[in-house]
Every structure is written in C-alpha cells, then in structure tokens.
Design a protein around this motif. Sequence first.
Motif, short mmCIF file in Angstrom:
data_model
loop_
_atom_site.label_atom_id
_atom_site.label_comp_id
_atom_site.label_asym_id
_atom_site.label_seq_id
_atom_site.Cartn_x
_atom_site.Cartn_y
_atom_site.Cartn_z
N TYR A 249 71.57 80.38 18.32
CA TYR A 249 71.49 79.75 17.63
C TYR A 249 70.50 80.00 16.59
O TYR A 249 70.25 79.62 14.75
N PHE A 250 69.12 79.87 16.73
CA PHE A 250 68.34 80.16 15.89
C PHE A 250 68.37 81.07 14.64
O PHE A 250 67.35 81.47 13.82
N LEU A 251 68.56 82.58 15.49
CA LEU A 251 68.62 83.60 14.73
C LEU A 251 70.37 83.67 13.89
O LEU A 251 70.20 83.76 12.93
N ASN A 252 71.20 83.27 14.28
CA ASN A 252 72.07 82.87 13.42
C ASN A 252 71.76 81.98 12.36
O ASN A 252 71.76 81.91 10.55
N GLU A 253 70.57 80.71 12.41
CA GLU A 253 70.07 79.64 11.76
C GLU A 253 69.75 80.85 10.31
O GLU A 253 69.78 80.17 9.75
N ALA A 254 68.91 81.58 11.05
CA ALA A 254 67.58 82.14 9.92
C ALA A 254 68.08 83.48 9.12
O ALA A 254 68.17 83.64 8.25
N GLU A 255 69.36 83.62 10.10
CA GLU A 255 70.15 84.74 8.86
C GLU A 255 71.15 84.39 8.43
O GLU A 255 70.63 84.31 7.10
#
Length: 423
Positions: free
Chosen positions: A183-189
Amino acid sequence: MLEITRIRAEKDAIIEGLKKRAVDYSKEIEAIIAADEQWRVVKTELESIQAESNQISKEIGLLFKQGKVAEANKAKERTTVLKEKEQVLRESVAEWEHKITDFLYQVPNVPISIVPAGKSEADNEVVEEVGFKVTFTGEALPHWELADKYNLIDFEMGVKVTGAGFPFYTGKGAKLQRALINYFLNEAEKAGYEEFMPPLLVNEDSGIGTGQLPDKEGQMYHATVDNLYLIPTAEVPLTNMYRDVILPNEDFSIKITGYTPCFRREAGSYGKDVRGLNRLHQFDKVEIVRVEHPKNSIAALDEMVQHVKNLLESLGLHYRILRLCGGDMGFTSAITYDFEVYSAAQERWLEVSSVSLFETFQANRLKLRFKTESRKTQLCHTLNGSALALPRIVAALLENHQTPEGIKIPACLVPYTGFEWIK
RNA sequence: GGAGAAAUGGCAGAGCGGUUGAAUGCACCGGUCUUGAAAACCGGCAUACCGAGAGGUAUCGGGGGUUCGAAUCCCUCUUUCUCCGCCA
C-alpha cells in the motif's frame, strides 16, 4: 557537514542559529575558522614550493635532452632542499585538514528560521492535530496483547531464533505487513516517486555519505569480516546512489522510494519504550527520498508532509504533527516534522514518521551537486521521510481499530490484505 | 574460493619515465555558411582547492613507494572481464 565557505562567510549567523539546539558551538566554529586560516597559510606555502620544484624538474628534463648532464646534476641538488621543506609542509597541511574535518564532523546542521529553539521534546511545537481519540466501551488492549490474542506476532519465537527485538509475524499478522508495504509503495508511486529495492548492507563510504559514520557507528550492525553495515534505514542506500554525482543542469527534481527492512542496535533503550512493537532491532519501512534544487526544497518538504498526512488519514488514525525544536532534531537536519499517532491502549503518542530537510548538509558530504546556468557546480538539497514505518503503525491500527468483534481493517488496506477483519 | 587479463576525460580509445591535464574520434555547446536543416569549416568542452586577478597546486580506479621528474616503474587494496570450482 557544513560548508567551510559558508562558515567563513556567515560565522555569526551560524553560531546564532545553532543556539536553537540549546548547545553553544561558538568554540568549535572559532576553532574551524582558525584552523582554516592556518591551513590556507601552510597550503599556499606548500604550493609555491611545489611550483618551484616542478619548474626545476622541467629544466632538468630539458638539460638531459640537450646532453648537459653536469648542469642537470647541479640542478638536482637544488631540489633536495625543496624536497625536505615540501615533506614538512605536506604533513602540516594534512594535519590541519584533519583538524578541520574533525571539527566539521562535530558541528550539526543549522536549523532554519521557523524551527523553534529548545532542549528536548518538551519544546517541540504541535503544528496540527487531526482526528480524535477513540473511545472504547470495554477494555482497550495494548497491541502486544492483541497480537497474542489473534496470533499475529510471535515475540518469544523471535527471542529463541534471534533475540529480543526480532519478532516473527505470523498468519494475518504477516499478511498485514505485506499489505502495508504494498500500500505504501503504491501510494508513493502515485505521488511520483520511483521505486527502488536497494541492498541492505552498505560500505563505509555510504555510511559516511549520509552521516551515520563516523560518529554513530554504535547504532548500526557491523559485518566486520567484510566491513559492511546493515542499513538502519533505506535512506542510506537510496541517498548514496547520488554520492559523487553532478547533475548536468538545474532542471531536476529527483523523487525516489524504497521498501527495506531496517536494522538498529538501539543500544541503551529500556522499559516501556521497547515493549511490543514500540522499538525493534529489525523493522520494515517505506522511505521517500528527494534531491531538489535549493529553491524548491521547502515546497518539496511541504509535499512530503502532505503525503504522510494522506496516508495516516486513509488509515483512519488520530495523529499530530510536531515541528521539532533545535535540541530534539537529528544532527544532520535543518528542519524536521515528526508524525505521531495516538496509541489508544498505551495512552501515549508513537512516532511513525519523520520528514526532514537537510539543505546542503548531506549533499556536502555526498558531493551531490548540480551545474548552474553559468556552468558552476552547486550543492543540491536533500530530503527524506518515512512513508511509513510499519511497527508502530501496526500497533496503532490494532489498538485503535479493535472492537468486541475483532480488529477492523481500514478500507484502503482491504484490497491488499484480502480480509476485512482480524478475528 | 583458484588461475589469468584489465581499469585513462560524457563515451570510445592513444600514450608505457621528461614542457602530457593528457593525441584522435564520437557526443555536447557556441559561431560561420544556409530560407531552415544537414554537411562542411572555426572555436569551446573534467573536477577540486588557493588567489581580486595573472596564475598556481592536486587528480589518468583508491592508498603507499621509487625518482630531480610518474598516466607510465614497484607494492597494496578495490572493481570489472575470461576460465575453473561452489551455489539460490
């Protein structure tokens, strides 16, 4: 470290600014200035002697070519005196250089104007508080009891296999970790950060580049056989990608992210601070890192703060933002915002993110620069922030979202976990 | 882990003890020419520090040494490539 040219030019302003850290650095600054002056005197002298012997060497070369051996040998004699002088001066220059860097390593970054002065966390400024305290009808369990009740984390197994501070995540607990990371990686992306999966061990140069070395080596695990360090944060490998880099022009804004486990020895911690997930030797974190033109760095900082706010709000957590006072800020930081979530059961605030602007402090050690319009090189600004660190987020999620029926997973995470409840 | 080869500017690639911070080509930037572009031609094009400037010093993977003088010789470390071994 601070730039020596800046110390020369703005000595008083720097001493004044550092007072916000509740420590007086005027002695160190004065020592740097004095050492720098000495260094320049000795250095100039050395260079003129080097110039002289270079000149003579060229002449000797010519004489030999012309077959004037006697004259050449005579010229050689002249250089022996110079060589002795050169040797002495060379040592002296090195000595002063060491003194200067030693002092420079001791001086922390200068807080920017809006950073409050202060000694400890008591002087931090609460900038914003969002959400409200959850009220429970029944008893609110702390996360370590919830973790036990629902078989999410096995602390004892961690102790058996490794030691305290190295838990096993089990069942839905393990899946929750994986979900949060994704989730955090996708939001960062979505926010424009490019994803990297960096090495977890770094060499000594990298430790120095981001400032963990030489002063804080006790905080890192050290694989001595190969002289590598386990990273305490993804910031270290991510930022060090840009060590010794000169960006070709002024048109850049580098936004990168990465998930890594983080390893911290946390020597000297004790008591309730280390209970459960509050403080671990190994934990997971998604980090965001930026390299910016100095004129854009404040805007970038604001963007990063907004990004973390969005994450916390989507998770339905009650949080507050602190502007750290000078004394509570990290050594390398020019300004830091800490994010804390309220732990309903422990009745305390837990730090879950720290977003910092380092201005040129890190870039100076890293030698991370860009070319200006006029073809000069200038130091970049670097920033980083956690978005987010998992353990305390998990602690807060478990505690704040506990109900008599089980633990409710926030809607934004359900696509990642594949379940809505931990029962 | 064992044996061999190598590391030079943004890239490719000369140089192997003496005006070499480094030939040459490509790339890049500026100019001439052109309606414009291409081509051609001319010029520029590493980094850091000291200095107001002129200029000086250092750097040819890192460190050390030999020498009046080192990109060139020696030692050492690192990295890359080839072959062998081991291996997810």
